[in-house]
Design an enzyme around this catalytic site. Structure first.
Site, PDB file in Angstrom:
ATOM      1  N   GLU A   1       0.834  -1.202   0.000  1.00  0.00           N
ATOM      2  CA  GLU A   1       0.000   0.000   0.000  1.00  0.00           C
ATOM      3  C   GLU A   1       0.866   1.247   0.000  1.00  0.00           C
ATOM      4  O   GLU A   1       1.981   1.243   0.531  1.00  0.00           O
ATOM      5  CB  GLU A   1      -0.926   0.059   1.228  1.00  0.00           C
ATOM      6  CG  GLU A   1      -2.143  -0.832   1.151  1.00  0.00           C
ATOM      7  CD  GLU A   1      -1.901  -2.217   1.712  1.00  0.00           C
ATOM      8  OE1 GLU A   1      -2.792  -3.086   1.572  1.00  0.00           O
ATOM      9  OE2 GLU A   1      -0.821  -2.448   2.292  1.00  0.00           O
ATOM     10  N   SER A   2       0.327   2.294  -0.607  1.00  0.00           N
ATOM     11  CA  SER A   2       0.921   3.626  -0.544  1.00  0.00           C
ATOM     12  C   SER A   2      -0.141   4.590  -0.052  1.00  0.00           C
ATOM     13  O   SER A   2      -1.324   4.459  -0.395  1.00  0.00           O
ATOM     14  CB  SER A   2       1.440   4.075  -1.914  1.00  0.00           C
ATOM     15  OG  SER A   2       2.527   3.268  -2.337  1.00  0.00           O
TER      16      SER A   2
END
Length: 298
Positions: A47-48
């Site tokens: 995830e970012s």
């Protein structure tokens, strides 16, 4: 061309190259959804997180989360990573005691944990937990997560729990069974889509005293095979333990949870369950390490 600041932060660890890496983009106000998705795909981390100003008067910032494949409503380790950057690179830990993040799943308060005036961890309060029953046969679930039927710990029910996003919780008798699990990822993805869950989260209390709980998390439904250390899933696990009555609702509980060791990304989370009216307050805390700082050119 625009240059966008980006950080690579290992969450739930105090050692570089451990824990769970997250992409952190703290000044994302000018980015479109398409650009955020492309950046998340370029970073190719589980995830970012992208930070914006918030229009909500109760929030300090708005935060959005993207896997390489899609946007999701909430991510624990990316919240820890973003909060660590706010505290260190942007000095928010010296300005206020906490910040409120507006997510697609609701407001998430984040506070700084300090010792001798030095930041040691950040702690996020997750949404009140909700549980859902699972109809599938345990035989099928054991097969899909890659363990023997006898490895399932039938003292605890298989359930779906949500403190921001949904997770399928599977109780296992031993850490060895968790570490050697070989999930059928394509079929597991289909089952996760059926239940609309982000991940399948294996957990055990068999830890040889190193931790209180040991876990492992598979998430083909959101575009990655395995998430090393998952704040959202372990928060959901804490809510499950409380709502199912496996911990008392008359006192505060603290758990040290280990995860990521099976894939050489060991991490540690600290989860606090505080009784509050009919549902608990779930706080998930951990340290972080910034390993990369740079810019992306668009």
């Amino acid at each position: 061309m625009r240059k966008i600041d980006v950080y690579h932060v290992d969450a739930f660890t105090d050692q570089a190259f451990g824990g769970n890496p997250a992409g952190v983009i703290p000044e994302a106000g000018d980015l479109s959804m398409e650009e955020m998705q492309k950046i998340a795909n370029e970073l190719n981390l589980s995830e970012s997180a992208f930070l914006f100003p918030s229009n909500n008067p109760e929030a300090d910032f708005r935060i959005r989360y993207f896997t390489p494949a899609e946007e999701i409503d909430f991510c624990g380790h990316a919240t820890i990573g973003m909060s660590w950057i706010l505290a260190t690179a942007y000095d928010w830990a010296d300005k206020v005691e906490q910040v409120i993040l507006e997510t697609n799943a609701g407001l998430v308060p984040v506070k700084w944990v300090k010792e001798n005036n030095q930041l040691t961890a950040v702690s996020m309060t997750q949404r009140a937990p909700q549980l859902q029953n699972v109809e599938d046969d345990p035989v099928k679930i054991a097969e899909l997560v890659g363990v023997k039927l006898t490895d399932l710990d039938d003292r605890y029910p298989i359930k779906i729990s949500n403190t921001g996003v949904s997770h399928l919780l599977v109780p296992i008798k031993s850490r060895l069974a968790i570490d050697t699990a070989e999930p059928k990822l394509k079929r597991l993805q289909m089952m996760n889509k059926q239940y609309q869950v982000s991940t399948t989260h294996l957990f055990t209390f068999d830890t040889d005293g190193e931790f209180d709980i040991y876990t492992r998390d598979f998430c083909p439904n959101i575009g990655i095979d395995e998430d090393p250390v998952t704040g959202a899933a372990n928060g959901a696990l804490a809510g499950y333990l409380y709502l199912e009555g496996f911990v008392s609702n008359h006192e505060t509980h603290q758990f040290k949870i280990g995860q990521g060791h099976a894939i050489n990304r060991p991490g540690t989370l600290y989860v606090t369950i505080t009784p509050h009216e009919d549902k608990p307050i779930i706080e998930v805390a951990g340290s972080a390490v910034t390993t990369i700082e740079g810019t992306i050119t668009i």
